[in-house]
Design an enzyme around this catalytic site. Structure first.
Site, PDB file in Angstrom:
ATOM      1  N   SER A  79       0.875  -1.365   0.100  1.00 45.59           N
ATOM      2  CA  SER A  79       0.054  -0.091   0.123  1.00 45.59           C
ATOM      3  C   SER A  79       0.837   1.254  -0.012  1.00 45.59           C
ATOM      4  CB  SER A  79      -0.937  -0.009   1.301  1.00 45.59           C
ATOM      5  OG  SER A  79      -1.971   0.922   0.967  1.00 45.59           O
ATOM      6  N   GLU A 136      -9.323  -5.845  -4.726  1.00 42.51           N
ATOM      7  CA  GLU A 136      -8.785  -4.611  -4.564  1.00 42.51           C
ATOM      8  C   GLU A 136      -9.408  -3.649  -5.973  1.00 42.51           C
ATOM      9  OE1 GLU A 136      -4.742  -4.581  -2.092  1.00 42.51           O
ATOM     10  OE2 GLU A 136      -4.893  -4.957  -4.249  1.00 42.51           O
ATOM     11  N   HIS A 150      -7.653  -5.591   0.581  1.00 38.43           N
ATOM     12  CA  HIS A 150      -6.649  -4.849   0.706  1.00 38.43           C
ATOM     13  C   HIS A 150      -5.746  -5.072   1.924  1.00 38.43           C
ATOM     14  CE1 HIS A 150      -3.851  -1.461  -0.376  1.00 38.43           C
ATOM     15  NE2 HIS A 150      -4.093  -1.054   0.639  1.00 38.43           N
TER      16      HIS A 150
END
Length: 515
Positions: free
Chosen positions: A253, A372, A416
């Site tokens: 991320s 995602e 995620h």
């Protein structure tokens, strides 16, 4: 009776005791028995205290020690894996007072032995996410520390994996349970996890801060921390058994976006040799234009009562309490917090730099999770692979598809951050609500084998453990080859090709570079 009047008197406190009684006649009448009691009291007690002291000394002797440039560290041994662990190691001076919003300075040396058995403070933040609790060890501006896991400090040098945590550039820390490096260390890597400045303290761009910079730049203090940590690794990791010529940076991320920014940063040149980007690349999201970032910084400062763009504004910002600044960029602030195109740390957008600029071109693993957003994570991962392979570097693309066996987990899918624990070799998701799957242990073993093999040679198929796994094909734009990581570990082609092609066309229309 005489023994009711008996007393113990220490000859040396904490060691040998002698017995006596109040009445001398009793002593004469019970002389033999008294001598026996005295013998046991004089001899047995010191044996016990000596044994206790020996155990304590052995415990201290078992605690591993390493001497680095700043001084000597004493770590601990992981009770499950027997890996050596050193926590809370300062890699830079505390960025407090006048050092707030400046590039990090070297950590001060210390005398004696520094305890490295506990985590250091986490960087200032609020609890933005329910699964990231930064308060167990406390938050502070004095937070630039890192953690190291290693199988030993001697023998052949091992590859190094340096983890950059996610959390939207507002939250997270290197010592989270999901970032436990013991399993990767047991497979043959030296693992480092780092803290870096977050939120406004890490990424505030403001004209007043740029004006006092020799580079006329502001906003990338968290990235500068990451670069300083990599310099620390280059100078010190050999003392932990690591090879400074085989350093892999990896992150998820915001951590993946950081990796993308470091690949295009001239300041990071030569500090790493391979890179892994998990659900974040810096393409499309993760880097902000300077004018926009400074406008957001001025707005944030005004919300805290600081106006103007001169020296007085910089001083007023530094006078604000750290928790005030942390709270100002919480999840509800609406202000973007991310790296900045400052012309110095990040001179160009990631996609255009990869296509045409001077970059730190290294082999990469890049990928996303099945559930995602394709626009934010999936298509940019493929674009990153295409851009680096067009420049002559190898890339390995993946999609993580694991989901728990129960119906709620299957509906949630591969969300995620779901892959993090598996990449670290931990055979379960960090969130219990993600359920369990019968293949979790197999998947965690495979991912950690691939990651370590890649750290060894730049090829995830290269180690003896990885050679027993399905072969991961190098990315080729003609086939869009990738590896599925889930209930099946299998090489496939054309990952959501039509969808990614469409999103690439949209990105080009907005000025993005897509091959």
């Amino acid at each position: 009776m005489w023994w009711q009047r008996a007393r113990l008197y220490p000859s040396v406190p904490g060691s040998v005791y002698f017995i006596s009684v109040d009445h001398p006649i009793v002593l004469n009448q019970r002389g033999v028995m008294l001598r026996r009691i005295a013998f046991y009291m004089v001899v047995a007690v010191p044996l016990l205290t000596t044994a206790s002291a020996r155990l304590e000394a052995q415990s201290k002797a078992a605690a591993p020690r390493v001497t680095i440039q700043a001084g000597t560290l004493e770590g601990s041994v992981d009770s499950v894996t027997n890996m050596l662990v050193f926590r809370g190691i300062p890699y830079a001076a505390p960025p407090v007072g006048d050092l707030r919003w400046r590039a990090p300075r070297s950590a001060a040396r210390w005398q004696g032995v520094r305890d490295a058995g506990r985590l250091g403070h986490n960087c200032m933040q609020t609890q933005v996410y329910g699964d990231i609790d930064p308060f167990a060890v406390g938050v502070s501006e004095d937070c630039l520390n890192l953690n190291v896991w290693t199988a030993g400090t001697r023998g052949a040098a091992r590859p190094v994996l340096v983890w950059i945590h996610g959390g939207g550039f507002r939250a997270g820390f290197g010592g989270e349970a999901r970032h436990d490096g013991a399993h990767l260390a047991k497979k043959g890597a030296v693992v480092v996890t780092i803290n870096y400045r977050l939120g406004a303290l890490g990424f505030l761009a403001h004209p007043a801060l740029a004006a006092e910079s020799r580079r006329n730049a502001s906003g990338n203090y968290g990235l500068l921390d990451q670069i300083e940590a990599l310099r620390w690794v280059r100078s010190n990791i050999a003392q932990f058994g690591g090879d400074p010529s085989r350093v892999t940076i990896f992150g998820e991320s915001a951590g993946g976006m950081s990796v993308g920014a470091l690949i295009v940063s001239p300041l990071a040149r030569g500090l790493f040799h391979r890179a892994i980007l998990q659900s974040g690349t810096g393409i499309g999201l993760g880097v902000e234009r300077r004018d926009s970032a400074e406008a957001h910084g001025v707005k944030l400062a005004a919300s805290l009562g600081v106006t103007g763009t001169g020296r007085e504004a910089a001083a007023a910002l530094r006078a604000l309490k750290a928790d005030t600044l942390a709270g100002a960029v919480g999840s509800s602030s609406g202000l973007p917090i991310q790296p900045v195109l400052d012309g110095w740390v990040v001179p160009r957008p990631v996609d255009s730099a990869l296509a045409r600029g001077a970059v730190n071109l290294v082999p990469v693993i890049v990928g996303s999770n099945a559930d995602e957003s394709d626009e934010i994570f999936g298509a940019p991962a493929r674009a990153f692979a295409r851009l680096v392979t067009a420049r002559g570097a190898r890339a390995y693309l993946y999609q993580f598809t694991r989901a728990g066996a129960d119906s709620a987990s299957r509906q949630r899918g591969a969300y995620h951050s779901a892959e993090i624990t598996f990449a670290f070799g931990i055979p379960r998701p960090i969130q219990a609500s993600a359920g369990r799957a019968a293949y979790d242990a197999k998947l965690a073993n495979a991912m950690s084998e691939y990651w370590v093999a890649f750290a060894i040679s730049g090829d995830p198929n290269g180690s003896s453990g990885a050679r027993r796994l399905p072969r991961w094909p190098a990315y080729d734009a003609a086939t869009d080859a990738y590896l599925e990581l889930g209930s099946m570990i299998v090489a496939r082609r054309e990952l959501r090709k039509a969808r990614s092609d469409s999103l690439d066309a949209v990105a080009r229309g907005r000025g993005g570079v897509r091959p």
